[in-house]
Design a protein around this motif. Structure first.
Motif, PDB file in Angstrom:
ATOM      1  N   PRO A   1      -6.198  40.837  43.717  1.00  0.00           N
ATOM      2  CA  PRO A   1      -5.644  42.124  43.234  1.00  0.00           C
ATOM      3  C   PRO A   1      -6.436  42.671  42.054  1.00  0.00           C
ATOM      4  CG  PRO A   1      -4.206  40.311  42.613  1.00  0.00           C
ATOM      5  CD  PRO A   1      -5.343  39.695  43.353  1.00  0.00           C
ATOM      6  N   ASN A   2      -7.744  42.814  42.214  1.00  0.00           N
ATOM      7  CA  ASN A   2      -8.592  43.282  41.116  1.00  0.00           C
ATOM      8  C   ASN A   2      -8.164  44.666  40.639  1.00  0.00           C
ATOM      9  OD1 ASN A   2     -10.295  41.109  40.742  1.00  0.00           O
ATOM     10  ND2 ASN A   2     -11.530  41.687  42.522  1.00  0.00           N
ATOM     11  N   GLY A   3      -8.018  44.786  39.311  1.00  0.00           N
ATOM     12  CA  GLY A   3      -7.654  46.077  38.748  1.00  0.00           C
ATOM     13  C   GLY A   3      -6.176  46.368  38.812  1.00  0.00           C
ATOM     14  N   GLN A   4      -5.420  45.557  39.563  1.00  0.00           N
ATOM     15  CA  GLN A   4      -3.986  45.773  39.645  1.00  0.00           C
ATOM     16  C   GLN A   4      -3.297  44.973  38.536  1.00  0.00           C
ATOM     17  OE1 GLN A   4      -1.965  47.186  42.365  1.00  0.00           O
ATOM     18  NE2 GLN A   4      -3.835  48.290  42.874  1.00  0.00           N
ATOM     19  N   TYR A   5      -2.371  45.582  37.858  1.00  0.00           N
ATOM     20  CA  TYR A   5      -1.585  44.887  36.836  1.00  0.00           C
ATOM     21  C   TYR A   5      -2.485  44.098  35.865  1.00  0.00           C
ATOM     22  CZ  TYR A   5       2.140  45.927  40.161  1.00  0.00           C
ATOM     23  OH  TYR A   5       3.015  46.548  41.015  1.00  0.00           O
ATOM     24  N   ARG A   6      -3.605  44.669  35.514  1.00  0.00           N
ATOM     25  CA  ARG A   6      -4.565  44.088  34.567  1.00  0.00           C
ATOM     26  C   ARG A   6      -5.027  42.699  35.015  1.00  0.00           C
ATOM     27  NH1 ARG A   6      -1.647  45.026  28.910  1.00  0.00           N
ATOM     28  NH2 ARG A   6      -3.632  44.371  28.020  1.00  0.00           N
ATOM     29  N   TYR A   7      -5.050  42.487  36.303  1.00  0.00           N
ATOM     30  CA  TYR A   7      -5.542  41.215  36.829  1.00  0.00           C
ATOM     31  C   TYR A   7      -7.038  41.117  36.568  1.00  0.00           C
ATOM     32  CZ  TYR A   7      -6.919  37.598  40.151  1.00  0.00           C
ATOM     33  OH  TYR A   7      -7.440  36.477  40.734  1.00  0.00           O
ATOM     34  N   GLY A   8      -7.458  39.977  36.085  1.00  0.00           N
ATOM     35  CA  GLY A   8      -8.878  39.799  35.792  1.00  0.00           C
ATOM     36  C   GLY A   8      -9.245  40.259  34.397  1.00  0.00           C
ATOM     37  N   GLN A   9      -8.312  40.994  33.736  1.00  0.00           N
ATOM     38  CA  GLN A   9      -8.611  41.454  32.384  1.00  0.00           C
ATOM     39  C   GLN A   9      -7.793  40.696  31.351  1.00  0.00           C
ATOM     40  OE1 GLN A   9      -7.424  45.495  32.861  1.00  0.00           O
ATOM     41  NE2 GLN A   9      -8.928  45.860  34.477  1.00  0.00           N
ATOM     42  N   LEU A  10      -6.586  40.333  31.729  1.00  0.00           N
ATOM     43  CA  LEU A  10      -5.670  39.742  30.761  1.00  0.00           C
ATOM     44  C   LEU A  10      -5.360  38.317  31.199  1.00  0.00           C
ATOM     45  CD1 LEU A  10      -4.040  40.682  28.271  1.00  0.00           C
ATOM     46  CD2 LEU A  10      -2.143  41.116  29.805  1.00  0.00           C
ATOM     47  N   SER A  11      -5.494  37.418  30.282  1.00  0.00           N
ATOM     48  CA  SER A  11      -5.212  36.028  30.621  1.00  0.00           C
ATOM     49  C   SER A  11      -3.709  35.865  30.854  1.00  0.00           C
ATOM     50  CB  SER A  11      -5.741  35.152  29.492  1.00  0.00           C
ATOM     51  OG  SER A  11      -4.783  34.248  29.079  1.00  0.00           O
ATOM     52  N   GLY A  12      -3.357  35.071  31.824  1.00  0.00           N
ATOM     53  CA  GLY A  12      -1.944  34.869  32.146  1.00  0.00           C
ATOM     54  C   GLY A  12      -1.491  35.671  33.343  1.00  0.00           C
ATOM     55  N   VAL A  13      -2.292  36.656  33.762  1.00  0.00           N
ATOM     56  CA  VAL A  13      -1.976  37.375  35.007  1.00  0.00           C
ATOM     57  C   VAL A  13      -2.793  36.713  36.120  1.00  0.00           C
ATOM     58  CG1 VAL A  13      -1.998  39.578  36.207  1.00  0.00           C
ATOM     59  CG2 VAL A  13      -1.616  39.514  33.751  1.00  0.00           C
ATOM     60  N   ILE A  14      -2.094  36.040  37.009  1.00  0.00           N
ATOM     61  CA  ILE A  14      -2.814  35.273  38.027  1.00  0.00           C
ATOM     62  C   ILE A  14      -2.355  35.699  39.416  1.00  0.00           C
ATOM     63  CG2 ILE A  14      -3.189  33.263  36.549  1.00  0.00           C
ATOM     64  CD1 ILE A  14      -0.823  31.936  37.933  1.00  0.00           C
ATOM     65  N   SER A  15      -3.131  35.316  40.402  1.00  0.00           N
ATOM     66  CA  SER A  15      -2.743  35.643  41.769  1.00  0.00           C
ATOM     67  C   SER A  15      -1.916  34.500  42.335  1.00  0.00           C
ATOM     68  CB  SER A  15      -3.982  35.867  42.629  1.00  0.00           C
ATOM     69  OG  SER A  15      -4.564  34.634  42.943  1.00  0.00           O
TER      70      SER A  15
END
Lengths: 603, 409
Positions: A260-274
């Motif tokens: 989910p790149n770019g969704q819900y700050r995935y890949g930008q913010l630590s702690g948001v994982i798939s």
């Protein structure tokens, strides 16, 4: 079968169902006057007590001809009548059933005069169709007694084991180094919280135990040629290449998880994982604590991916239960649109997740949750549409539901499968037939199971694998097969298209419209000419409609037959109609040309 | 190549109970692999619930055609023996085999000899001679035993000698190596959920009855009419009526969301002025092409989706339609809306035949569904888990292959 073979006409009274409306005296007289018929006989109920067979024998005598039956429709008893004659040695190619009951006597019971005229027309049309009918060429396929299974996930393994146990030789090809596919990456399997090993181990053991199954790991299929019964397969691996032959191909290549790149700050913010990352964590770490928020429908069920991926809700429920078990004090919330848990087992998982203390919040797609946190995720804000207020949830981790997407987007990305007639649907999943044939494709001998055809849970994928194996086994169990009997939903196909090489201009329209990839252009000494693959052709007739100069036809119902039938649909002597139609015949059927004689109908 | 099947001879017969989509798929795949199949159907003809559906989602094809081509393949397959109007009375254990006792209720009119002339029906004063459903081909008449007075006038009138009202029930014993249960589903009794008002007014209909009511071949030829004859202007579809409900059926029945979308779409298509509202809890469109059907087929033509579970459905006095009370979650207030027809969707119950209990069949019915636990007893279709046509067909084939390759294990 000759155009001039004598035709015997047998009419059925059907105990008053037909002759109660249609005037049989008149009908019989009109038909007897017709020089194209050798005899006209009438029975009371052709379908009962062998009446048809005895009448056919009387009429045919020593010189067998063609039989035209005027009775009920093919769907009623017509097919039984044809089968009855076949048992007496009259081939079904020489029999035609003209429906004068459902389509005439029943329909026009209030207008007997017109019904009689219509019945005459229908029988005449049938006679013309029978006279001009030709028989499609059929080919015998020497079937390779092996099945190729592409993809070693649960669907492919289930297919391989099923076919292998039944004694069919199987080649199981897997691109990665080990079998198991997605099962290798899951911590537990929904529904019912099972371990992946509990499903995988029996399959692996069976594959090892069955000598009929050859496993090729680290190998990809680089090319497939051929058609049902005889595919020529090239395999490529790091160590070299190999070739093998197969009678049927089962495609179980699976799908790939959506990042989910770019969704819900995935890949930008630590702690948001798939979701897949959580699976990885839960597989090794049995002590994951802290508050977790699951956000469902991440980058799916939107305009980019307008489908439900089916596996992400059950996965979230399963992991929510697990997280609650590990840390009962943690808050586990599932933020969702619709919870997709069809059936009794998944619905029980949903109930279990609620009972375990999982919290469910529904959001509207136009107002998705917002992630909070600067260096690391601290929580989310979401508008709960059921409570009608904004909620703020603290979270140590946010798990984005991982949907799956097809490995390919369009046919162009997939030359290997396109070559054997497998096509992608608008989403990019492989196109299958609807309803009762959902592991079968437009290409005979090619079957699709598992997430390659649509997102599905492990159990469903394995059932599809077994179903695909059943269909593939049916194909390869016979050493020789007739191409005309490959059609799944019918016993025999209607016809096989035929090209006239002298008139074909090589425009390629037929190749463009053929849904079965059966038409193609071939180089000949006269240039490019259309060619029909008699194994792939299903007799749909699309090519005959698209051909600009009538060079391609279905022999069972060619242009000549059709035009003559239309002529016979009108009372004899209607010159205007037949003149107009003769023009059509001229253009569309070369065979008509020499028999044109100024619009006389009785051809 | 002879298929190697671990469980005995390839010709060992298998009993398939239920002639719907799942049973037909299982029977055909077994027969193609060389097994003899005894296909038992409780009703008068094969095809099951699917053949009775006017339309199928997601293609809006008529339900009968795709099923009927398979039924014909079954009928013509030399290794499939079909028993209609038959139930399995008993299953007796044996040496790796079972003996199935099949009880066939008599059919006074032999469908193979009936030419559908209707003389019997005209003679009958009790309306006991009725035609087969419109999708059955060839059409025939049958005798409704509950109304028949056995006067014999029909049999005198029959020109083909198809009628013998003295036919006795027959009992057949067949030796089978295994059993595949494919008994399907039936409409559940919604009376414990009083709030839906089932049975209180004819215009509050159960979804399968509504399908027949609006069918192209049904009593209204595709029009949507209330039972007093006026055209319906507002139709409500209530989802999960009876399902996902501890009082009735705890499971999600998996087919009802799409079923409602399909029906609403057809109501709209035939009657563009008619308003359709679907009350739902979760819209489950997870299947092949279902989400696209929802977005393009239903939402775009103006079907209204309301996420609510109506708390009360009752007929308004004076025949003024049906009232539906629910909480509108957008304005968070209870609302009462008036509809002409209300369709209750979701009350489907798997059929678990009584003969399973206390038999030597290894099945588990604790969940309400038939879960076979051994190699020579399998289940497929809706009686195994809620399933639509597609899933039932796949499970039917899968059950067949399990029977072939894992039988006896």
């Amino acid at each position: 079968m000759k155009h001039t073979d004598p035709v015997d006409c047998i009419l059925c009274r059907c105990h008053g169902e037909i002759d109660g409306v249609v005037d049989f005296g008149q009908l019989q007289k009109q038909l007897e006057d017709d020089s194209r018929l050798r005899s006209v006989s009438v029975g009371n109920a052709l379908c009962l007590d062998g009446e048809l067979e005895s009448l056919a024998e009387c009429a045919g005598g020593r010189r067998p001809g063609k039989v035209l039956i005027g009775a009920c429709s093919f769907l009623a008893r017509g097919d039984a009548l044809i089968a009855g004659l076949e048992n007496c040695g009259i081939s079904r190619d020489r029999v035609f059933v003209a429906d004068i009951r459902e389509g005439c006597a029943w329909l026009h019971a209030d207008r007997p005069g017109k019904a009689t005229r219509k019945a005459t027309d229908i029988v005449r049309m049938g006679m013309t169709a029978l006279r001009h009918r030709e028989v499609s060429a059929d080919v015998n396929i020497t079937v390779q007694p092996r099945v190729l299974v592409i993809g070693g996930g649960p669907a492919g393994m289930a297919a391989a084991v099923a076919a292998g146990r039944a004694g069919v030789a199987v080649d199981l090809v897997e691109t990665s180094g080990q079998l198991g596919g997605m099962l290798n990456r899951l911590s537990r399997v929904a529904p019912g919280d099972r371990s992946a090993e509990a499903i995988l181990t029996p399959l692996l053991e069976a594959i090892q135990a069955i000598p009929m199954i050859r496993v090729h790991t680290g190998t990809r299929v680089s090319e497939i040629r051929g058609s049902a019964g005889d595919f020529d397969v090239s395999l490529a691996s790091k160590t070299g290449s190999a070739r093998l032959s197969a009678g049927a191909v089962i495609v179980a290549t699976g799908a790939k998880p959506v990042l989910p790149n770019g969704q819900y700050r995935y890949g930008q913010l630590s702690g948001v994982i798939s979701g897949m990352e959580l699976e990885k964590i839960l597989k090794v770490d049995r002590s994951v604590g802290g508050n977790t928020v699951f956000i469902q429908c991440a980058d799916v069920r939107n305009s980019k991916r307008p489908y439900c991926s089916a596996i992400c809700c059950p996965a979230a429920l399963k992991n929510a239960i697990r997280l609650k078990e590990i840390d009962p004090g943690a808050e586990v919330t599932i933020v969702h649109r619709d919870i997709m848990t069809p059936g009794h087992r998944l619905e029980a998982d949903y109930r279990r997740a609620t009972a375990a203390g999982g919290c469910f919040i529904r959001f509207a797609p136009e107002n998705p949750p917002r992630i909070e946190g600067d260096n690391r995720v601290t929580g989310i804000r979401v508008t709960d549409i059921l409570a009608g207020r904004e909620r703020h949830l603290k979270a140590d981790r946010v798990v984005l539901g991982t949907a799956v997407e097809p490995r390919i987007k369009t046919d162009r990305d997939d030359p290997v499968m396109t070559a054997i007639g497998l096509a992608a649907d608008t989403h990019g999943f492989y196109r299958v037939q609807p309803f009762l044939h959902t592991v079968e494709t437009d290409a005979a001998g090619v079957f699709v199971c598992g997430t390659a055809r649509w997102p599905v849970m492990v159990d469903g994928a394995m059932a599809q694998g077994k179903a695909a194996a059943a269909k593939a086994m049916d194909l390869v169990a016979h050493p020789v097969r007739k191409a005309s009997r490959l059609i799944g939903f019918q016993a025999v196909r209607f016809a096989c298209a035929r090209v006239s090489p002298t008139t074909c201009s090589g425009c390629g329209n037929c190749a463009a419209v053929c849904p079965y990839n059966a038409c193609g252009l071939e180089k000949t000494e006269h240039g490019l000419r259309a060619a029909v693959n008699p194994v792939r052709c299903m007799g749909c007739g699309s090519c005959t409609a698209a051909c600009p100069n009538g060079s391609i036809s279905l022999p069972e119902l060619g242009a000549t037959a059709m035009v003559r039938m239309i002529e016979n649909a009108f009372t004899a002597g209607n010159l205007t109609v037949s003149n107009a139609l003769n023009g059509v015949a001229d253009r569309s059927a070369p065979g008509c040309r020499d028999r044109r004689n100024g619009g006389v109908v009785n051809q | 190549m002879a298929l190697n099947t671990p469980a005995g001879d390839p010709a060992d017969p298998v009993l398939v109970v239920g002639g719907g989509v799942a049973g037909i798929s299982a029977a055909l795949d077994l027969a193609r692999a060389g097994r003899s199949v005894h296909l038992v159907e409780r009703g008068g003809e094969l095809g099951g619930q699917t053949a009775r559906l006017d339309k199928l989602y997601p293609t809006d094809h008529c339900g009968f055609c795709p099923v009927w081509s398979e039924v014909r393949l079954c009928q013509h397959h030399p290794r499939v023996t079909i028993y209609t109007r038959t139930t399995v009375r008993e299953l007796l254990p044996g040496d790796g085999f079972q003996t199935a006792v099949l009880q066939q209720t008599p059919n006074g009119i032999d469908p193979l000899r009936c030419v559908f002339c209707g003389r019997c029906a005209r003679e009958c004063t009790e309306d006991a001679v009725v035609p087969t459903p419109p999708h059955v081909n060839p059409p025939a008449f049958r005798i409704e035993p509950s109304r028949c007075t056995r006067c014999g006038r029909c049999s005198d009138a029959c020109p083909t000698g198809a009628i013998d009202i003295d036919r006795k029930a027959t009992e057949t014993r067949v030796r089978v190596q295994g059993v595949i249960w494919a008994t399907g589903f039936e409409a559940a009794d919604l009376s414990p959920a009083k709030e839906f008002g089932a049975g209180s007014h004819p215009d509050i209909m159960e979804a399968l009855a509504f399908e027949e009511w609006i069918a192209e071949a049904g009593p209204n030829q595709g029009r949507v009419r209330c039972h007093d004859g006026r055209p319906a202007k507002q139709v409500a579809f209530i989802q999960c009526a009876g399902a996902r409900d501890r009082r009735l059926l705890p499971q999600c029945n998996a087919v009802c969301c799409m079923h409602a979308l399909k029906q609403a779409r057809w109501v709209k298509r035939r009657n563009p002025d008619c308003g359709c509202v679907i009350f739902y809890a979760d819209l489950r469109t997870e299947g092949h092409g279902y989400e696209a059907y929802y977005r393009n087929g239903a939402l775009k033509i103006g079907i209204e989706m309301v996420r609510a579970r109506p708390g009360m459905v009752y007929p308004l006095p004076g025949g003024d339609g049906i009232a539906v009370r629910y909480e509108n979650t957008l304005i968070r207030q209870p609302v009462m809306e008036r509809f002409d027809m209300v369709v209750l969707n979701g009350g489907l119950r798997p059929v678990v035949p009584a003969e399973i209990d206390g038999q030597s069949v290894a099945v588990n019915t604790a969940s309400g569904f038939i879960e076979a636990v051994s190699g020579n007893s399998r289940s497929c279709g809706f009686c195994k888990a809620p399933a639509d046509v597609e899933v039932s067909a796949v499970h039917g084939s899968a059950a067949a292959i399990e029977m072939l390759t894992e039988g006896g294990r």
